[in-house]
Scaffold this active site. Structure first.
Site, PDB file in Angstrom:
ATOM      1  N   GLY A   1       0.850  -1.190   0.000  1.00 53.36           N
ATOM      2  CA  GLY A   1       0.000   0.000   0.000  1.00 53.36           C
ATOM      3  C   GLY A   1       0.882   1.234   0.000  1.00 53.36           C
TER       4      GLY A   1
ATOM      5  CB  ILE B   1       3.364   2.282   4.654  1.00 49.56           C
ATOM      6  CG1 ILE B   1       2.493   3.329   5.364  1.00 49.56           C
ATOM      7  CG2 ILE B   1       4.673   2.060   5.424  1.00 49.56           C
ATOM      8  CD1 ILE B   1       2.012   2.947   6.751  1.00 49.56           C
TER       9      ILE B   1
ATOM     10  NE  ARG C   1      -6.195  -7.094   0.104  1.00 48.47           N
ATOM     11  CZ  ARG C   1      -7.050  -6.195   0.546  1.00 48.47           C
ATOM     12  NH1 ARG C   1      -8.217  -6.561   0.979  1.00 48.47           N
ATOM     13  NH2 ARG C   1      -6.744  -4.904   0.546  1.00 48.47           N
TER      14      ARG C   1
ATOM     15  CB  THR D   1       7.282  -0.286  10.704  1.00 46.32           C
ATOM     16  OG1 THR D   1       7.016  -0.476   9.312  1.00 46.32           O
ATOM     17  CG2 THR D   1       8.771  -0.205  10.940  1.00 46.32           C
ATOM     18  CB  SER D   2       2.605  -3.446   9.896  1.00 44.98           C
ATOM     19  OG  SER D   2       1.222  -3.481   9.755  1.00 44.98           O
ATOM     20  NE  ARG D   3      -1.830  -1.482  14.785  1.00 44.88           N
ATOM     21  CZ  ARG D   3      -1.420  -0.260  14.419  1.00 44.88           C
ATOM     22  NH1 ARG D   3      -0.142  -0.048  14.151  1.00 44.88           N
ATOM     23  NH2 ARG D   3      -2.273   0.735  14.363  1.00 44.88           N
TER      24      ARG D   3
ATOM     25  CD  GLU E   1       2.744  -1.744  20.080  1.00 47.84           C
ATOM     26  OE1 GLU E   1       2.302  -0.603  20.282  1.00 47.84           O
ATOM     27  OE2 GLU E   1       3.148  -2.112  18.974  1.00 47.84           O
TER      28      GLU E   1
ATOM     29  CG  HIS F   1       3.691   1.846  17.869  1.00 47.47           C
ATOM     30  ND1 HIS F   1       2.593   1.021  17.999  1.00 47.47           N
ATOM     31  CD2 HIS F   1       3.467   2.573  16.742  1.00 47.47           C
ATOM     32  CE1 HIS F   1       1.748   1.246  17.007  1.00 47.47           C
ATOM     33  NE2 HIS F   1       2.257   2.185  16.225  1.00 47.47           N
ATOM     34  CB  ILE F   2       8.924   5.998  17.342  1.00 44.66           C
ATOM     35  CG1 ILE F   2      10.106   5.130  16.871  1.00 44.66           C
ATOM     36  CG2 ILE F   2       8.889   6.113  18.851  1.00 44.66           C
ATOM     37  CD1 ILE F   2      11.463   5.786  17.112  1.00 44.66           C
TER      38      ILE F   2
HETATM   39  C1  8YV Z   1      -0.012   5.839  15.235  1.00 45.09           C
HETATM   40  C2  8YV Z   1      -0.014   3.658  13.937  1.00 45.09           C
HETATM   41  O1  8YV Z   1       0.877   6.634  15.897  1.00 45.09           O
HETATM   42  O2  8YV Z   1      -1.517   5.046  12.755  1.00 45.09           O
HETATM   43  C3  8YV Z   1      -1.181   3.925  13.063  1.00 45.09           C
HETATM   44  O3  8YV Z   1      -1.810   2.932  12.639  1.00 45.09           O
HETATM   45  O4  8YV Z   1       0.363   2.580  14.101  1.00 45.09           O
HETATM   46  C4  8YV Z   1       0.748   4.675  14.669  1.00 45.09           C
HETATM   47  O5  8YV Z   1       1.879   4.979  13.941  1.00 45.09           O
HETATM   48  C5  8YV Z   1      -1.068   5.394  16.173  1.00 45.09           C
HETATM   49  O6  8YV Z   1      -1.930   4.494  15.578  1.00 45.09           O
HETATM   50  C6  8YV Z   1      -1.884   6.540  16.711  1.00 45.09           C
HETATM   51  O7  8YV Z   1      -3.144   6.091  17.121  1.00 45.09           O
END
Ligand code: 8YV
Length: 325
Positions: A156, A158, A178, A238-240, A269, A287-288
């Site tokens: 996507g 990112i 997908r 860097t996603s989830r 987290e 998570h930055i």
């Molecule tokens: C955000 C994130 O800072 O936007 C997202 O999905 O993972 C983060 O980078 C966070 O979600 C703020 O709610």
């Protein structure tokens, strides 16, 4: 009467001030995350709730929402913390803040792609320890980035922003999604599409996770999938956290079945398992990915536009529910 907007966390001053001007906005000055009771209370009183990734808004909570709650205007791109099906069933619209954090998140992703193979965090620790004994031909050797294959899981906004950066570092771009991206994008990035994730993983030097966290991607990088990666490969997420089997990853890194990992996100987290924290071949960030002042302001602006548009009776620009379900 101005509509009641409840913010679950402290947002940038400029966003909060604008919200106070426009709405009856209830702020969370000390920024302590809401517990379940506070969240329930907010859902019972607010016309619009502004939550973040730290609020778990599940079906039970949505069931407790008062009839006046018509919009959840989330501050963030990911919406995995909200039960979208339950929101839709209850007639609550959900919006998010996509786009404005893609470049920042891609920067942090690229930083991890560079940091882990080149051992930057280890080098920083050594330099600061006062124990560095000086340059040596074989000291702190890492692996070259140039010429390596990067496999992006989720192409996507990112993922594409990561690909653009990685091209600049001489990497070749592979991706699993997908569907293939537009031909023009594939051509620009000289990217190779893999519809079969397992085939791609077997051949990559570095894999970056950039897909959203959904039912389809939960645990996608399972123990079995991770085992397909070559032992010299690095994983960046860097996603989830929940997209990757975190315990399997820790075990494989400890056993040398993977060369290293760069993580900005975790399954539960702010808990980061000791099995990961004690490894040298791992760079861990809190998570930055999107944590820039500019990005946070833009996210705040998006939340305000989504709320105002909704209150004016129009479709908010970043509507996730009911549009995407
Ligand atoms: C955000 C994130 O800072 O936007 C997202 O999905 O993972 C983060 O980078 C966070 O979600 C703020 O709610």
């Amino acid at each position: 009467m101005k509509p009641k907007i409840i913010l679950s966390r402290k947002l940038p001053d400029s966003s909060e001030t604008r919200m106070r001007e426009l709405f009856d906005a209830e702020l969370n000055d000390d920024d302590t995350p809401f517990n379940r009771d506070q969240l329930t209370d907010a859902m019972r009183r607010a016309d619009v709730l502004v939550p973040t990734v730290t609020d778990r808004i599940d079906a039970d909570l949505i069931e407790l929402a008062g009839p006046q709650l018509k919009l959840i205007a989330s501050f963030g791109a990911g919406v995995d913390h909200i039960d979208l099906v339950a929101a839709k069933k209850k007639g609550i619209t959900v919006t998010n803040t996509p786009g404005v954090l893609s470049e920042d998140t891609a920067d942090v992703t690229m930083a991890l792609i560079l940091s882990v193979p080149r051992r930057l965090a280890e080098g920083d620790r050594l330099a600061k320890s006062g124990k560095w004994s000086g340059w040596s031909p074989t000291g702190m050797l890492g692996h070259r980035i140039n010429g390596k294959r990067l496999g992006i899981v989720g192409m996507g906004q990112i993922g594409q922003a990561v690909a653009r950066r990685a091209r600049g570092f001489g990497m070749s771009i592979h991706y699993h999604n997908r569907n293939p991206v537009l031909e023009a994008v594939e051509t620009e990035l000289e990217a190779t599409y893999w519809d079969d994730l397992s085939q791609m993983l077997r051949r990559m030097d570095i894999v970056s996770v950039n897909c959203p966290y959904t039912h389809a991607t939960k645990g996608l990088l399972s123990r079995e999938m991770l085992a397909l990666l070559p032992a010299h490969a690095y994983l960046v997420n860097t996603s989830r956290g929940g997209i990757v089997d975190q315990s399997a990853l820790g075990e494989m890194l400890a056993e040398g079945l993977l060369a290293g990992a760069g993580l900005d996100v975790y399954e539960d987290e702010p808990d980061i398992p000791k099995s990961l924290r004690q490894l040298d071949n791992v760079v861990l960030l809190p998570h930055i990915g999107s944590a820039t002042i500019e990005g946070r302001h833009a996210m705040g602006d998006k939340v305000i536009i989504n709320i105002q548009t909704f209150l004016d009776g129009h479709t908010p620009p970043d509507r996730v529910v009911p549009a995407m379900l």
